[in-house]
Design an enzyme around this catalytic site. Sequence first.
Site, PDB file in Angstrom:
ATOM      1  N   THR A 283       0.846  -1.191   0.000  1.00 52.74           N
ATOM      2  CA  THR A 283       0.000   0.000   0.000  1.00 52.74           C
ATOM      3  C   THR A 283       0.879   1.237   0.000  1.00 52.74           C
ATOM      4  O   THR A 283       1.834   1.336   0.769  1.00 52.74           O
ATOM      5  CB  THR A 283      -0.940   0.028   1.218  1.00 52.74           C
ATOM      6  OG1 THR A 283      -1.839  -1.083   1.134  1.00 52.74           O
ATOM      7  CG2 THR A 283      -1.753   1.321   1.257  1.00 52.74           C
ATOM      8  N   PHE A 285       1.206   5.030   0.840  1.00 54.34           N
ATOM      9  CA  PHE A 285       0.648   6.059   1.722  1.00 54.34           C
ATOM     10  C   PHE A 285       1.246   7.415   1.347  1.00 54.34           C
ATOM     11  O   PHE A 285       2.428   7.508   1.004  1.00 54.34           O
ATOM     12  CB  PHE A 285       0.980   5.760   3.184  1.00 54.34           C
ATOM     13  CG  PHE A 285       0.204   4.601   3.769  1.00 54.34           C
ATOM     14  CD1 PHE A 285      -0.912   4.822   4.564  1.00 54.34           C
ATOM     15  CD2 PHE A 285       0.606   3.291   3.537  1.00 54.34           C
ATOM     16  CE1 PHE A 285      -1.621   3.766   5.110  1.00 54.34           C
ATOM     17  CE2 PHE A 285      -0.093   2.233   4.076  1.00 54.34           C
ATOM     18  CZ  PHE A 285      -1.216   2.465   4.869  1.00 54.34           C
TER      19      PHE A 285
END
Length: 378
Positions: A283, A285
Amino acid sequence: MKNLDLGELRGQLDEIDGQLVRLFEQRMKICADVAEYKIETGKAVYDGERERQKLEAVGAMAHGDFNSQAVQELFSQLMTVSRKRQYQLLARHGKGIDTGFQVIEAIQTSGARVAYQGVEGSYGHGAALQFFGREASLYHVTAMEDVMAEVEEGRADYGVLPIENSSAGAVSDNYDLLVKHNNYIVAETQLAVRHALLGLPEARLEDVELVYSHPQALMQCSQYLNSHPQWRQISLENTAAAALKVTRDGDCRQAAVASEIAGRLYGLKVLAPGINHNKNNTTRFIVLSREAVYRKDASKVSICFEGLHRSGSLYNMLGNFIFNNVNMLMIESRPIEGRSWEYRFFVDVEGSLGDAAVQNALKGISEEAVSMRILGNY
């Protein structure tokens, strides 16, 4: 008409093409003169009404419907190229875009007050810890938008939000938040994601009936979870919040999809490790600040813009990157609230706001788009 072989036909095309090139160069010379005039007078490069009239006029000169449409497409591209050249000349004369951003040496991480969404043990917490370290003051809020508000209103120096996952794609709602709030992306960090199925210490896999997690986590583990059709999947605001719920409810029928770190933090047992189907799941960020700044070593620019709601609008916007040799990394579209079937586009490109090529491209988009905003350089 006499019979011609392919070589003769190609020779005729080459002769015509040579004439077209010479005429094109003459046209571009005149466009440069137009740019000089606009530099002196401050007149805008893009004149939508003038271009509309021009396209109608050249279309009327052609014979037949096909040629009329083709000529309009050709001249539309000619005028697009001409504008790109004019933007470059304006930039050389100091008439480029004012980004409003300031250059800084580095982001101050030690002692920074940083907001993230979710409870301790969430992936947001892990991303904040990974980027800022233990010298920063990290604290959690309930919702993604709360992170934005904490930064925008000055209670946090920085905020950390997920923006994209390698398995599930964009975190779409957070793109909308970038438009809604006046914060800027100043950095990014990528966190490896490894989901586990967590239950109470006394629970067994066969006890599970309810599985809680964030919607993205459920999606990332869909192959494993859907292989157990008897399980009911329930969305919560955060993976760690799901683990906390299982602990607090004390029900062996409940399980959470979260990190093993969250499991240890909340006293849960791993019922099944590594259940996300993409084992390289990551992921991305973003780190947000209310200050419009970028580091000297920044290499990615994020923008959003709205084009005119007509054919070729997006193509012309992106053409500004092509003509300035700026590499596009990502494009994402989001519906514009209150305007059915119209979209706002989010684009990441390589480069820095200090690069002439990037400035030229952004100048062109800002002139021709309904609106454009620089979201950050990092």
